[in-house]
Design a protein around this motif. Sequence first.
Motif, PDB file in Angstrom:
ATOM      1  N   ALA A  20      26.036   3.554  28.531  1.00 34.98           N
ATOM      2  CA  ALA A  20      26.359   4.040  27.484  1.00 34.98           C
ATOM      3  C   ALA A  20      26.882   5.750  27.489  1.00 34.98           C
ATOM      4  CB  ALA A  20      25.331   4.221  26.694  1.00 34.98           C
ATOM      5  N   TYR A  22      25.487   8.152  29.873  1.00 35.16           N
ATOM      6  CA  TYR A  22      25.671   8.422  31.247  1.00 35.16           C
ATOM      7  C   TYR A  22      25.990   7.397  31.996  1.00 35.16           C
ATOM      8  CZ  TYR A  22      23.006  12.817  30.003  1.00 35.16           C
ATOM      9  OH  TYR A  22      23.248  14.640  29.583  1.00 35.16           O
ATOM     10  N   GLU A  44      26.125  -3.575  32.057  1.00 35.39           N
ATOM     11  CA  GLU A  44      25.570  -2.669  30.897  1.00 35.39           C
ATOM     12  C   GLU A  44      25.706  -4.018  30.178  1.00 35.39           C
ATOM     13  OE1 GLU A  44      25.369  -0.278  28.334  1.00 35.39           O
ATOM     14  OE2 GLU A  44      24.077  -2.063  27.303  1.00 35.39           O
ATOM     15  N   THR A  52      20.885   2.266  21.963  1.00 34.83           N
ATOM     16  CA  THR A  52      21.075   3.054  22.652  1.00 34.83           C
ATOM     17  C   THR A  52      20.632   4.422  22.005  1.00 34.83           C
ATOM     18  OG1 THR A  52      23.280   3.895  22.656  1.00 34.83           O
ATOM     19  CG2 THR A  52      22.793   1.463  23.620  1.00 34.83           C
ATOM     20  N   SER A  53      20.445   5.489  22.768  1.00 36.49           N
ATOM     21  CA  SER A  53      19.883   6.879  22.526  1.00 36.49           C
ATOM     22  C   SER A  53      21.312   7.421  21.713  1.00 36.49           C
ATOM     23  CB  SER A  53      19.489   7.433  23.295  1.00 36.49           C
ATOM     24  OG  SER A  53      17.802   7.532  23.590  1.00 36.49           O
ATOM     25  N   THR A  54      22.457   6.802  22.473  1.00 33.44           N
ATOM     26  CA  THR A  54      23.524   7.132  22.278  1.00 33.44           C
ATOM     27  C   THR A  54      24.232   7.072  21.324  1.00 33.44           C
ATOM     28  OG1 THR A  54      24.257   6.762  24.351  1.00 33.44           O
ATOM     29  CG2 THR A  54      26.051   7.087  22.878  1.00 33.44           C
ATOM     30  N   THR A  57      21.548   9.406  18.209  1.00 34.68           N
ATOM     31  CA  THR A  57      21.029  10.270  18.653  1.00 34.68           C
ATOM     32  C   THR A  57      21.848  11.064  17.364  1.00 34.68           C
ATOM     33  OG1 THR A  57      22.280  11.915  19.589  1.00 34.68           O
ATOM     34  CG2 THR A  57      24.067  10.110  19.268  1.00 34.68           C
ATOM     35  N   CYS A  60      23.921  16.885  18.760  1.00 35.72           N
ATOM     36  CA  CYS A  60      23.819  18.825  18.252  1.00 35.72           C
ATOM     37  C   CYS A  60      23.711  19.840  20.026  1.00 35.72           C
ATOM     38  CB  CYS A  60      23.258  19.111  17.843  1.00 35.72           C
ATOM     39  SG  CYS A  60      23.595  18.472  16.410  1.00 35.72           S
ATOM     40  N   VAL A 189      21.175  -6.072  34.445  1.00 34.35           N
ATOM     41  CA  VAL A 189      20.036  -5.982  36.596  1.00 34.35           C
ATOM     42  C   VAL A 189      18.874  -6.376  36.392  1.00 34.35           C
ATOM     43  CG1 VAL A 189      19.150  -4.678  38.088  1.00 34.35           C
ATOM     44  CG2 VAL A 189      21.680  -4.600  37.191  1.00 34.35           C
ATOM     45  N   GLY A 356      15.013  15.208  23.716  1.00 37.23           N
ATOM     46  CA  GLY A 356      16.296  15.079  22.905  1.00 37.23           C
ATOM     47  C   GLY A 356      16.792  16.099  22.908  1.00 37.23           C
ATOM     48  N   GLY A 358      20.132  15.182  25.916  1.00 37.74           N
ATOM     49  CA  GLY A 358      20.966  14.411  26.546  1.00 37.74           C
ATOM     50  C   GLY A 358      22.359  14.633  26.164  1.00 37.74           C
ATOM     51  N   PHE A 359      22.935  14.664  24.623  1.00 38.32           N
ATOM     52  CA  PHE A 359      23.877  14.733  25.076  1.00 38.32           C
ATOM     53  C   PHE A 359      25.095  15.900  25.388  1.00 38.32           C
ATOM     54  CE2 PHE A 359      26.368  11.617  21.473  1.00 38.32           C
ATOM     55  CZ  PHE A 359      26.113  11.219  22.054  1.00 38.32           C
ATOM     56  N   GLN A 360      24.277  16.516  24.615  1.00 41.86           N
ATOM     57  CA  GLN A 360      24.568  18.269  25.419  1.00 41.86           C
ATOM     58  C   GLN A 360      25.041  18.245  26.490  1.00 41.86           C
ATOM     59  OE1 GLN A 360      22.053  21.332  24.292  1.00 41.86           O
ATOM     60  NE2 GLN A 360      20.950  19.485  22.787  1.00 41.86           N
TER      61      GLN A 360
HETATM   62  C1  LIG Z   1      17.652  10.252  16.997  1.00 40.62           C
HETATM   63  C2  LIG Z   1      17.623  11.153  18.218  1.00 40.62           C
HETATM   64  C3  LIG Z   1      18.593  12.415  18.865  1.00 40.62           C
HETATM   65  C4  LIG Z   1      19.641  12.416  19.407  1.00 40.62           C
HETATM   66  N1  LIG Z   1      19.953  14.091  19.067  1.00 40.62           N
HETATM   67  C5  LIG Z   1      20.157  14.806  19.923  1.00 40.62           C
HETATM   68  C6  LIG Z   1      21.002  15.996  19.762  1.00 40.62           C
HETATM   69  O1  LIG Z   1      21.097  16.818  18.589  1.00 40.62           O
HETATM   70  N2  LIG Z   1      21.473  16.059  20.893  1.00 40.62           N
HETATM   71  C7  LIG Z   1      20.971  15.988  22.317  1.00 40.62           C
HETATM   72  O2  LIG Z   1      22.067  16.665  23.669  1.00 40.62           O
HETATM   73  N3  LIG Z   1      21.064  14.940  22.729  1.00 40.62           N
HETATM   74  C8  LIG Z   1      20.166  14.514  21.389  1.00 40.62           C
HETATM   75  N4  LIG Z   1      19.600  12.910  21.575  1.00 40.62           N
HETATM   76  C9  LIG Z   1      19.362  12.481  23.386  1.00 40.62           C
HETATM   77  C10 LIG Z   1      20.678  12.029  23.648  1.00 40.62           C
HETATM   78  O3  LIG Z   1      21.277  10.543  22.366  1.00 40.62           O
HETATM   79  C11 LIG Z   1      20.392  10.588  24.831  1.00 40.62           C
HETATM   80  O4  LIG Z   1      19.966  11.861  25.893  1.00 40.62           O
HETATM   81  C12 LIG Z   1      21.408   9.709  25.122  1.00 40.62           C
HETATM   82  O5  LIG Z   1      22.509   9.230  24.350  1.00 40.62           O
HETATM   83  C13 LIG Z   1      21.543   9.677  26.371  1.00 40.62           C
HETATM   84  O6  LIG Z   1      22.201   8.350  26.982  1.00 40.62           O
HETATM   85  P1  LIG Z   1      22.060   7.430  28.163  1.00 40.62           P
HETATM   86  O7  LIG Z   1      22.929   6.728  28.299  1.00 40.62           O
HETATM   87  O8  LIG Z   1      20.681   7.977  28.907  1.00 40.62           O
HETATM   88  O9  LIG Z   1      21.068   6.512  27.535  1.00 40.62           O
HETATM   89  P2  LIG Z   1      21.242   5.237  26.144  1.00 40.62           P
HETATM   90  O10 LIG Z   1      22.264   5.616  25.161  1.00 40.62           O
HETATM   91  O11 LIG Z   1      20.093   4.403  25.991  1.00 40.62           O
HETATM   92  O12 LIG Z   1      22.490   4.154  27.130  1.00 40.62           O
HETATM   93  C14 LIG Z   1      21.218   3.235  28.184  1.00 40.62           C
HETATM   94  C15 LIG Z   1      21.968   1.928  28.327  1.00 40.62           C
HETATM   95  O13 LIG Z   1      21.366   1.307  29.376  1.00 40.62           O
HETATM   96  C16 LIG Z   1      21.936   0.478  28.959  1.00 40.62           C
HETATM   97  N5  LIG Z   1      20.414  -1.059  29.775  1.00 40.62           N
HETATM   98  C17 LIG Z   1      19.555  -0.321  30.178  1.00 40.62           C
HETATM   99  N6  LIG Z   1      18.840  -0.813  31.014  1.00 40.62           N
HETATM  100  C18 LIG Z   1      19.379  -1.780  32.161  1.00 40.62           C
HETATM  101  C19 LIG Z   1      19.784  -3.086  32.681  1.00 40.62           C
HETATM  102  N7  LIG Z   1      18.514  -3.685  33.367  1.00 40.62           N
HETATM  103  N8  LIG Z   1      20.905  -3.794  32.718  1.00 40.62           N
HETATM  104  C20 LIG Z   1      22.054  -3.371  31.791  1.00 40.62           C
HETATM  105  N9  LIG Z   1      21.989  -2.480  31.123  1.00 40.62           N
HETATM  106  C21 LIG Z   1      20.674  -2.094  30.931  1.00 40.62           C
HETATM  107  C22 LIG Z   1      21.201  -0.382  27.720  1.00 40.62           C
HETATM  108  O14 LIG Z   1      21.447  -0.809  27.607  1.00 40.62           O
HETATM  109  C23 LIG Z   1      22.384   1.216  27.321  1.00 40.62           C
HETATM  110  O15 LIG Z   1      23.152   0.559  26.905  1.00 40.62           O
HETATM  111  C24 LIG Z   1      18.738  12.285  20.631  1.00 40.62           C
HETATM  112  C25 LIG Z   1      18.472  10.974  21.481  1.00 40.62           C
HETATM  113  C26 LIG Z   1      18.059  10.759  20.245  1.00 40.62           C
HETATM  114  C27 LIG Z   1      17.502   8.872  19.957  1.00 40.62           C
END
Ligand SMILES: Cc1cc2nc3c(=O)[nH]c(=O)nc-3n(C[C@H](O)[C@H](O)[C@H](O)COP(=O)(O)OP(=O)(O)OC[C@H]3O[C@@H](n4cnc5c(N)ncnc54)[C@H](O)[C@@H]3O)c2cc1C
Length: 403
Positions: A20, A22, A44, A52-54, A57, A60, A189, A356, A358-360
């Motif tokens: 997603a 990251y 993925e 996902t968190s993505t 989100t 902001c 994985v 909260g 991670g996007f930015q």
């Molecule tokens: C309600 C909400 C509001 C938010 N607001 C903000 C904001 O305003 N500003 C900001 O900066 N951040 C915000 N965030 C935080 C931000 O959205 C997250 O930090 C960011 O999306 C994290 O991305 P990620 O890729 O780490 O995680 P995710 O988007 O959760 O992606 C992780 C991925 O890993 C995959 N995965 C997991 N385990 C496995 C495995 N074993 N094998 C294969 N695939 C796997 C999942 O399917 C998923 O696709 C918010 C989050 C939420 C929930």
Amino acid sequence: MSGSETPTAKSYDVVLVGGAMYGSSVAWFLSNNPDFDGSILVVERDPTYEFTSTSHTNSCIRQQFSREINVRISQFGAEFIKNFRQFMGNDPRVPDVVLQSYGYMYLADNEGFAGILQEAQKMQAALGAGTKFMSRDEIARDYPFYNLDDIVGANHNLIDEGYFDGNTLFDWWKRMARENGVEYVTNEVVAMTKNAGGTRVGSVTLASGEEISCGTVVNTSGPRAARTAAMAGIDIPVEPRKRYTFIFSAEQPLDRDLPLTIDPSGVHMRSDGAYYLAGCPPDDDLAVDYDDFVQDHSIWEEKVWPTIAHRVPQFEAIKLINSWAGHYAFNTLDQNAILGPHTKVENFIFVNGFSGHGFQQSPAMGRGTAEHITYGEYRSLDLTPFHFDRIETGIPFDEKAVI
Ligand SMILES: Cc1cc2nc3c(=O)[nH]c(=O)nc-3n(C[C@H](O)[C@H](O)[C@H](O)COP(=O)(O)OP(=O)(O)OC[C@H]3O[C@@H](n4cnc5c(N)ncnc54)[C@H](O)[C@@H]3O)c2cc1C
């Protein structure tokens, strides 16, 4: 898991677990670095990204942090957003991404917190951020719609702070990473095998049964990060915690943008195009099941609506349009990122625990992680304060502005 695919090779220099925000940020920064010529596999488990968190989100960005490094990370985030096409190689297909700088409004309801905001304002301003401390009268002058009876002041910043469409960054990172030769597979994985000394992950095992050798394994698994780390025998304090988002319309819309207002109650709200968005944690903020996305409507009725109607009396007459529950990857030690290699399993890299914000942080953290994998060190921002040694010693990264 919605299907499985077999990677084309048996071995990759870098395997990313999760594709997603990251997974795709790191994959793009790495594959775009001329000094990195290795092979990259992104595994993925759900290519719809539905849970996902993505996908959940609020997207902001703020400069209002209490630690310098977090301010610098967001400054690069804003630079990246505003110059997205240039960063993506001036590709004419890449769209502009707008940063809607209506700012955060960090409200203080007591002198002690106002003092903390004023300290933070000085540090942010010294780094070039546009944060200003506003007295109650100044807030009332610029934003007359607030009820400020219980407020003593606020920090506010109208430069590089507000909403951006982070999913456009995600889509293009994924697309361009693929064009750079990164392989994405739909698979999960499920296990990792270490060498005899336990100092390296030699391979990952996929749900479909294949064992894939890896030079480096990167944990980009979001709220499932602890599960992925456990496959390498590593404990990390990251758990899924629910965060609720509500979209509403107002019978009488405000005559100007609503800044992303951080109410002392813990509820936040902001403009969202023609609508408004509000969000908050539950009162019992505990780890939830990885698959639990059940919405709790009593939170809207009993907590969010009363709070926002108190703060903005015009919001007495509003209509709920949409709502969802999403998961933070919540770092229980300090709600900040865990980055870099593990201290003993040296080719296991963390990109976890963003809670909260991670996007930015995805431009700076993706760039830094790609540098660390390529050069064994950071070449732009020094991100070592986020490394795993603080988890081992239990000494939190002391960021006061956590939402
Ligand atoms: C309600 C909400 C509001 C938010 N607001 C903000 C904001 O305003 N500003 C900001 O900066 N951040 C915000 N965030 C935080 C931000 O959205 C997250 O930090 C960011 O999306 C994290 O991305 P990620 O890729 O780490 O995680 P995710 O988007 O959760 O992606 C992780 C991925 O890993 C995959 N995965 C997991 N385990 C496995 C495995 N074993 N094998 C294969 N695939 C796997 C999942 O399917 C998923 O696709 C918010 C989050 C939420 C929930």
